[in-house]
Design an enzyme around this catalytic site. Structure first.
Site, PDB file in Angstrom:
ATOM      1  CG  HIS A  76      -1.903  -1.079   1.318  1.00 21.49           C
ATOM      2  ND1 HIS A  76      -1.891  -2.028   2.297  1.00 21.49           N
ATOM      3  CD2 HIS A  76      -2.961  -1.391   0.523  1.00 21.49           C
ATOM      4  CE1 HIS A  76      -2.898  -2.877   2.126  1.00 21.49           C
ATOM      5  NE2 HIS A  76      -3.565  -2.515   1.051  1.00 21.49           N
TER       6      HIS A  76
ATOM      7  NE  ARG B 102      -3.423  -7.610  -4.172  1.00 25.14           N
ATOM      8  CZ  ARG B 102      -4.079  -8.318  -3.280  1.00 25.14           C
ATOM      9  NH1 ARG B 102      -3.459  -8.802  -2.241  1.00 25.14           N
ATOM     10  NH2 ARG B 102      -5.375  -8.534  -3.413  1.00 25.14           N
TER      11      ARG B 102
ATOM     12  CB  SER C 205      -4.154  -6.939   5.051  1.00 27.83           C
ATOM     13  OG  SER C 205      -3.811  -5.747   4.378  1.00 27.83           O
TER      14      SER C 205
HETATM   15  N1  COA Z   1      -0.220  -4.398  -1.699  1.00 24.51           N
HETATM   16  C1  COA Z   1      -0.545  -5.380  -0.870  1.00 24.51           C
HETATM   17  N2  COA Z   1      -1.807  -5.765  -0.630  1.00 24.51           N
HETATM   18  C2  COA Z   1      -2.773  -5.114  -1.269  1.00 24.51           C
HETATM   19  C3  COA Z   1      -2.513  -4.077  -2.162  1.00 24.51           C
HETATM   20  C4  COA Z   1      -1.172  -3.727  -2.363  1.00 24.51           C
HETATM   21  N3  COA Z   1      -0.818  -2.742  -3.196  1.00 24.51           N
HETATM   22  N4  COA Z   1      -3.686  -3.624  -2.646  1.00 24.51           N
HETATM   23  C5  COA Z   1      -4.651  -4.355  -2.095  1.00 24.51           C
HETATM   24  N5  COA Z   1      -4.101  -5.266  -1.265  1.00 24.51           N
HETATM   25  C6  COA Z   1      -4.807  -6.287  -0.505  1.00 24.51           C
HETATM   26  C7  COA Z   1      -5.330  -5.788   0.789  1.00 24.51           C
HETATM   27  O1  COA Z   1      -4.381  -5.966   1.818  1.00 24.51           O
HETATM   28  C8  COA Z   1      -6.546  -6.659   0.984  1.00 24.51           C
HETATM   29  O2  COA Z   1      -6.154  -7.876   1.573  1.00 24.51           O
HETATM   30  P1  COA Z   1      -7.122  -8.703   2.531  1.00 24.51           P
HETATM   31  O3  COA Z   1      -8.343  -9.028   1.711  1.00 24.51           O
HETATM   32  O4  COA Z   1      -6.295  -9.859   2.855  1.00 24.51           O
HETATM   33  O5  COA Z   1      -7.440  -7.808   3.698  1.00 24.51           O
HETATM   34  C9  COA Z   1      -7.024  -6.954  -0.433  1.00 24.51           C
HETATM   35  O6  COA Z   1      -5.935  -6.642  -1.254  1.00 24.51           O
HETATM   36  C10 COA Z   1      -8.179  -6.130  -0.926  1.00 24.51           C
HETATM   37  O7  COA Z   1      -8.373  -5.089  -0.071  1.00 24.51           O
HETATM   38  P2  COA Z   1      -8.636  -3.572  -0.341  1.00 24.51           P
HETATM   39  O8  COA Z   1      -7.837  -3.053  -1.476  1.00 24.51           O
HETATM   40  O9  COA Z   1      -8.473  -2.901   0.943  1.00 24.51           O
HETATM   41  O10 COA Z   1     -10.089  -3.602  -0.846  1.00 24.51           O
HETATM   42  P3  COA Z   1     -11.323  -4.021  -0.053  1.00 24.51           P
HETATM   43  O11 COA Z   1     -11.958  -5.046  -0.893  1.00 24.51           O
HETATM   44  O12 COA Z   1     -11.061  -4.375   1.346  1.00 24.51           O
HETATM   45  O13 COA Z   1     -12.111  -2.647  -0.024  1.00 24.51           O
HETATM   46  C11 COA Z   1     -13.541  -0.916  -0.854  1.00 24.51           C
HETATM   47  C12 COA Z   1     -12.904  -2.286  -1.048  1.00 24.51           C
HETATM   48  C13 COA Z   1     -13.494  -0.414   0.558  1.00 24.51           C
HETATM   49  C14 COA Z   1     -12.776   0.055  -1.719  1.00 24.51           C
HETATM   50  C15 COA Z   1     -14.981  -1.095  -1.353  1.00 24.51           C
HETATM   51  O14 COA Z   1     -15.609  -2.121  -0.619  1.00 24.51           O
HETATM   52  C16 COA Z   1     -15.814   0.167  -1.225  1.00 24.51           C
HETATM   53  O15 COA Z   1     -15.667   1.067  -2.006  1.00 24.51           O
HETATM   54  N6  COA Z   1     -16.710   0.238  -0.217  1.00 24.51           N
HETATM   55  C17 COA Z   1     -17.587   1.377   0.002  1.00 24.51           C
HETATM   56  C18 COA Z   1     -19.046   1.064  -0.335  1.00 24.51           C
HETATM   57  C19 COA Z   1     -19.293   1.239  -1.803  1.00 24.51           C
HETATM   58  O16 COA Z   1     -19.233   2.305  -2.370  1.00 24.51           O
HETATM   59  N7  COA Z   1     -19.609   0.113  -2.454  1.00 24.51           N
HETATM   60  C20 COA Z   1     -19.810   0.090  -3.859  1.00 24.51           C
HETATM   61  C21 COA Z   1     -18.480  -0.038  -4.564  1.00 24.51           C
HETATM   62  S1  COA Z   1     -18.665  -0.835  -6.082  1.00 24.51           S
END
Ligand code: COA
Length: 163
Positions: free
Chosen positions: A17, A90, A128
């Protein structure tokens, strides 16, 4: 001014991140790291803890703001006067979900674009949850987590285990 919102759960933030944020400020004038506070994910750190950790990580970077958000991402992006959603990609496995989210967000507000940045190859296989699992099983996480995150995570996981 070009403002991007970089949303995620950041539970916890990893070097992957951090790498995206550091590279994205070469492209945008300002990047808002937005911690999703109402995620359906079961999280290890509270939203406040995640915001605090991220603020510490980027305290020396005036063009990075850290904030929490709830509700629809596109509403938050509009409120912050940003024009882009930034997401890291990724591997090909991320693509389908990211594509779906980007299209859904575009449908909700066609003025907001999602910009993808390839994660540095070094971090492509981390997530994560994988890192939390390694810490839980007392494995080596060198090069995966900034030291302050590693310290907080160990404290959190070991205190839960009663060690
Ligand atoms: N390096 C390492 N790990 C990474 C990374 C990077 N560059 N980018 C993403 N990841 C990992 C994260 O650690 C996470 O791992 P985990 O699942 O083991 O915890 C995974 O990739 C995905 O996580 P993240 O990028 O945080 O996305 P998310 O799916 O948790 O969150 C939101 C998505 C919050 C952006 C999305 O749910 C959202 O927008 N919510 C708001 C409500 C909304 O508007 N919904 C409609 C959207 S269509």
């Amino acid at each position: 001014m070009k403002i991007a919102v970089y949303p995620g759960s950041f539970d916890p933030p990893t070097y992957g991140h951090v790498n995206i944020v550091e590279r994205s400020i070469q492209v945008f004038d300002k990047v808002i790291v937005a911690v999703a506070t109402n995620s359906s994910k079961q999280t290890t750190f509270t939203p406040q803890e995640r915001v605090e950790i991220l603020r510490t990580l980027f305290e020396k970077e005036p063009r990075v703001e850290v904030d929490g958000f709830e509700g629809l991402l596109v509403d938050y992006v509009k409120k912050k006067k940003a024009t882009a959603i930034l997401r890291g990609l990724r591997t090909v496995y991320d693509f389908e979900f990211e594509f779906q989210m980007a299209l859904a967000n575009k449908k909700l507000d066609e003025r907001i674009d999602t910009v993808f940045m390839m994660t540095d190859a070094k971090y492509a296989f981390y997530s994560s949850s994988i890192i939390k699992e390694i810490v839980r099983l007392a494995g080596e996480t060198r090069g995966m987590l900034p030291p302050i995150v590693e310290e907080r995570l160990k404290k959190k996981i070991y205190s839960k285990k009663g060690r």
